[in-house]
Design a protein around this motif. Structure first.
Motif, PDB file in Angstrom:
ATOM      1  N   TRP A   1       0.837  -1.213   0.000  1.00 20.23           N
ATOM      2  CA  TRP A   1       0.000   0.000   0.000  1.00 20.23           C
ATOM      3  C   TRP A   1       0.863   1.251   0.000  1.00 20.23           C
ATOM      4  O   TRP A   1       0.605   2.199  -0.743  1.00 20.23           O
ATOM      5  N   LEU A   2       1.909   1.267   0.838  1.00 21.88           N
ATOM      6  CA  LEU A   2       2.771   2.446   0.912  1.00 21.88           C
ATOM      7  C   LEU A   2       3.605   2.635  -0.341  1.00 21.88           C
ATOM      8  O   LEU A   2       4.020   3.761  -0.650  1.00 21.88           O
ATOM      9  N   ALA A   3       3.867   1.561  -1.076  1.00 20.86           N
ATOM     10  CA  ALA A   3       4.696   1.660  -2.279  1.00 20.86           C
ATOM     11  C   ALA A   3       3.961   2.329  -3.437  1.00 20.86           C
ATOM     12  O   ALA A   3       4.592   2.674  -4.438  1.00 20.86           O
ATOM     13  N   GLN A   4       2.654   2.526  -3.330  1.00 23.21           N
ATOM     14  CA  GLN A   4       1.898   3.196  -4.373  1.00 23.21           C
ATOM     15  C   GLN A   4       2.060   4.711  -4.239  1.00 23.21           C
ATOM     16  O   GLN A   4       1.850   5.260  -3.157  1.00 23.21           O
ATOM     17  N   PRO A   5       2.440   5.413  -5.312  1.00 23.81           N
ATOM     18  CA  PRO A   5       2.666   6.866  -5.212  1.00 23.81           C
ATOM     19  C   PRO A   5       1.469   7.637  -4.673  1.00 23.81           C
ATOM     20  O   PRO A   5       1.636   8.561  -3.873  1.00 23.81           O
ATOM     21  N   ASP A   6       0.253   7.272  -5.109  1.00 20.41           N
ATOM     22  CA  ASP A   6      -0.929   7.990  -4.613  1.00 20.41           C
ATOM     23  C   ASP A   6      -1.088   7.816  -3.108  1.00 20.41           C
ATOM     24  O   ASP A   6      -1.430   8.781  -2.395  1.00 20.41           O
ATOM     25  N   ASN A   7      -0.854   6.611  -2.621  1.00 23.79           N
ATOM     26  CA  ASN A   7      -0.967   6.379  -1.185  1.00 23.79           C
ATOM     27  C   ASN A   7       0.142   7.095  -0.415  1.00 23.79           C
ATOM     28  O   ASN A   7      -0.082   7.601   0.691  1.00 23.79           O
ATOM     29  N   ALA A   8       1.343   7.144  -0.999  1.00 22.81           N
ATOM     30  CA  ALA A   8       2.434   7.883  -0.355  1.00 22.81           C
ATOM     31  C   ALA A   8       2.090   9.369  -0.259  1.00 22.81           C
ATOM     32  O   ALA A   8       2.374  10.016   0.753  1.00 22.81           O
TER      33      ALA A   8
ATOM     34  N   ARG B   1      10.987  14.879   0.947  1.00 17.11           N
ATOM     35  CA  ARG B   1      11.772  13.872   1.655  1.00 17.11           C
ATOM     36  C   ARG B   1      10.854  12.879   2.371  1.00 17.11           C
ATOM     37  O   ARG B   1      11.121  11.670   2.402  1.00 17.11           O
ATOM     38  N   ALA B   2       9.780  13.408   2.978  1.00 21.43           N
ATOM     39  CA  ALA B   2       8.838  12.523   3.664  1.00 21.43           C
ATOM     40  C   ALA B   2       8.191  11.551   2.671  1.00 21.43           C
ATOM     41  O   ALA B   2       8.051  10.356   2.962  1.00 21.43           O
ATOM     42  N   ARG B   3       7.800  12.054   1.505  1.00 23.80           N
ATOM     43  CA  ARG B   3       7.193  11.184   0.485  1.00 23.80           C
ATOM     44  C   ARG B   3       8.179  10.121   0.022  1.00 23.80           C
ATOM     45  O   ARG B   3       7.835   8.942  -0.122  1.00 23.80           O
ATOM     46  N   THR B   4       9.420  10.532  -0.202  1.00 22.01           N
ATOM     47  CA  THR B   4      10.446   9.570  -0.606  1.00 22.01           C
ATOM     48  C   THR B   4      10.668   8.513   0.462  1.00 22.01           C
ATOM     49  O   THR B   4      10.828   7.318   0.162  1.00 22.01           O
TER      50      THR B   4
ATOM     51  N   LEU C   1       7.710   6.004   0.348  1.00 21.67           N
ATOM     52  CA  LEU C   1       7.862   5.074  -0.771  1.00 21.67           C
ATOM     53  C   LEU C   1       8.987   4.080  -0.519  1.00 21.67           C
ATOM     54  O   LEU C   1       8.857   2.882  -0.823  1.00 21.67           O
ATOM     55  N   SER C   2      10.089   4.570   0.052  1.00 28.75           N
ATOM     56  CA  SER C   2      11.209   3.679   0.350  1.00 28.75           C
ATOM     57  C   SER C   2      10.822   2.642   1.394  1.00 28.75           C
ATOM     58  O   SER C   2      11.181   1.466   1.281  1.00 28.75           O
ATOM     59  N   LEU C   3      10.068   3.069   2.409  1.00 26.29           N
ATOM     60  CA  LEU C   3       9.621   2.131   3.434  1.00 26.29           C
ATOM     61  C   LEU C   3       8.715   1.060   2.831  1.00 26.29           C
ATOM     62  O   LEU C   3       8.836  -0.132   3.157  1.00 26.29           O
ATOM     63  N   GLY C   4       7.797   1.477   1.938  1.00 30.72           N
ATOM     64  CA  GLY C   4       6.926   0.500   1.297  1.00 30.72           C
ATOM     65  C   GLY C   4       7.701  -0.506   0.466  1.00 30.72           C
ATOM     66  O   GLY C   4       7.437  -1.713   0.521  1.00 30.72           O
TER      67      GLY C   4
END
Length: 412
Positions: A120-127, A316-319, A322-325
């Motif tokens: 879920w977190l790996a999806q850009p919209d969800n991030a 940075r938070a968005r990155t 995405l990295s965590l996902g």
């Protein structure tokens, strides 16, 4: 209202079937008395047993919610009179069968929460959504905090931390390393250049200072010659020091700074003087104002970054999200750690607050009015209970028919 209409419709159907078998019983009995034949007896027996089954099941279903016909028959109106015990029993049932440690662990393990969260977190919209929610939470937290309280705490923490930490050894190590690496040479170059420029621009001031320090009995022209000589020698010295990296004065500066670095690290008297100077500096109102005003600058910077979707903070938070996902999807060990943490947290809540959770059920049921509780439960399950009345009528009729048939077959 829909459930109420459905319940009323089923009650009409069940009652209508009872009335139907009663009419059949009356007609079959009348036909049997008129000599219609053996079939009338079979129909009458089946209808009679159907009436008994229908009445018995009507009594049983009605007794759950109220007194049948308004008569206070013992062990009737079970839900209104026993609602508190039912609420406690329901709470205990939920606690034992749904909030046990084993059930929680098995359920979370079956969900594979770590992989789902990662995907879920790996999806850009969800991030983007998570980043926006984090920004809203940050703005909300900043709005709740009182600036005066934060400034007071910040000033006290910084001052206490600075007073508790001896800065002289650290300054000595920093100065010693700087001298060893020659990092102070540029500062010396700047000092020499500025000193040369100042002497060039303020020749009259130097001459006046020298002449003012001369004895009163010396002639004026001598004072001027001495002042001019001192000025020219001073300018020559500064110029040579500026232009010559190997000038002896520069070496003296190097030795002085190296000795000072050693004293800052090892000399108790020097360290004590530095600490006194530090304390005096920290306690000055101007310094305290600077420390307090730092919160305002930080707060404005954070709020501006949180509101700007293209700010470095939010990017940075968005990155990071995405990295965590991606890491959760690719790293089984990280997923295992997340699942273990969530499982342990859920088990801690369940085992530590099970009674509080189940009491929500029992307390809620206990707070309901008895009649209101009965009506609420009847609306939810009463329609299905009417099928008991229908089945009772049909099964009773079949049982009566079988009993009558067996009785006649045995010669009764």
């Amino acid at each position: 209202m829909e459930k109420q209409r459905g319940l009323r419709r089923m009650k009409v159907v069940a009652t209508g079937l009872l009335v139907f078998v009663a009419v059949v019983y009356a007609l079959a009995t009348w036909a049997e008395a008129r000599g219609a034949g053996p079939w009338a007896g079979y129909v009458a027996a089946a209808a009679e047993a159907g009436m008994v089954g229908a009445l018995a099941d009507w009594f049983a279903v009605t007794a759950l919610f109220r007194h049948p016909l308004g008569l206070p028959i013992p062990h009737t109106a079970i839900i209104p009179t026993k609602k508190d015990q039912l609420g406690e029993s329901l709470g205990d049932f939920v606690g034992e069968n749904f909030l046990s440690e084993q059930v929680v662990r098995e359920k979370i393990a079956a969900v594979d929460l770590g992989r789902r969260v990662g995907a879920w977190l790996a999806q850009p919209d969800n991030a983007d959504r998570v980043t926006a929610e984090l920004a809203n939470a940050l703005r909300g937290g900043m709005a709740v905090l009182r600036d005066s309280d934060v400034q007071a705490i910040l000033g006290e923490v910084i001052t206490r931390r600075a007073e508790a930490t001896e800065v002289s050894p650290a300054l000595g190590r920093l100065l010693g390393r700087t001298v060893e690496e020659g990092g102070h040479h540029r500062l010396v170059d700047l000092f020499c250049a500025k000193a040369h420029d100042w002497l060039v621009e303020h020749r009259d001031a130097v001459m006046t200072a020298v002449e003012g320090g001369a004895p009163g009995w010396t002639p004026r022209f001598v004072d001027r010659r001495v002042g001019d000589r001192v000025y020219r020698e001073l300018l020559r010295f500064v110029t040579e020091m500026r232009d010559s990296p190997g000038h002896p004065a520069r070496g003296a500066v190097d030795r002085f700074l190296a000795d000072l670095a050693v004293q800052l690290r090892e000399d108790p008297a020097t360290r004590e003087r530095v600490e006194r100077a530090k304390s005096e500096l920290l306690n000055r109102p101007e310094v305290q104002d600077v420390i307090a005003s730092a919160w305002g600058a930080v707060r404005s910077m954070v709020l501006a970054a949180a509101e700007d979707e293209r700010s470095a903070l939010r990017l940075r938070a968005r990155t990071s999200v995405l990295s965590l996902g991606a890491r959760l999807e690719a790293d089984p060990r990280l997923r295992g750690k997340l699942d273990t943490w969530i499982t342990n947290a859920a088990v801690h809540v369940v085992t530590g607050y099970r009674r509080e959770i189940t009491s929500l059920i029992s307390d809620t049921v206990s707070s309901w009015d008895a009649r209101h509780t009965s009506r609420k439960i009847e609306l939810h399950i009463g329609r299905d209970l009417q099928f008991i009345r229908l089945n009772g009528t049909i099964i009773g009729a079949l049982a009566g028919l079988v009993i009558h048939t067996v009785t006649r077959a045995l010669g009764g």
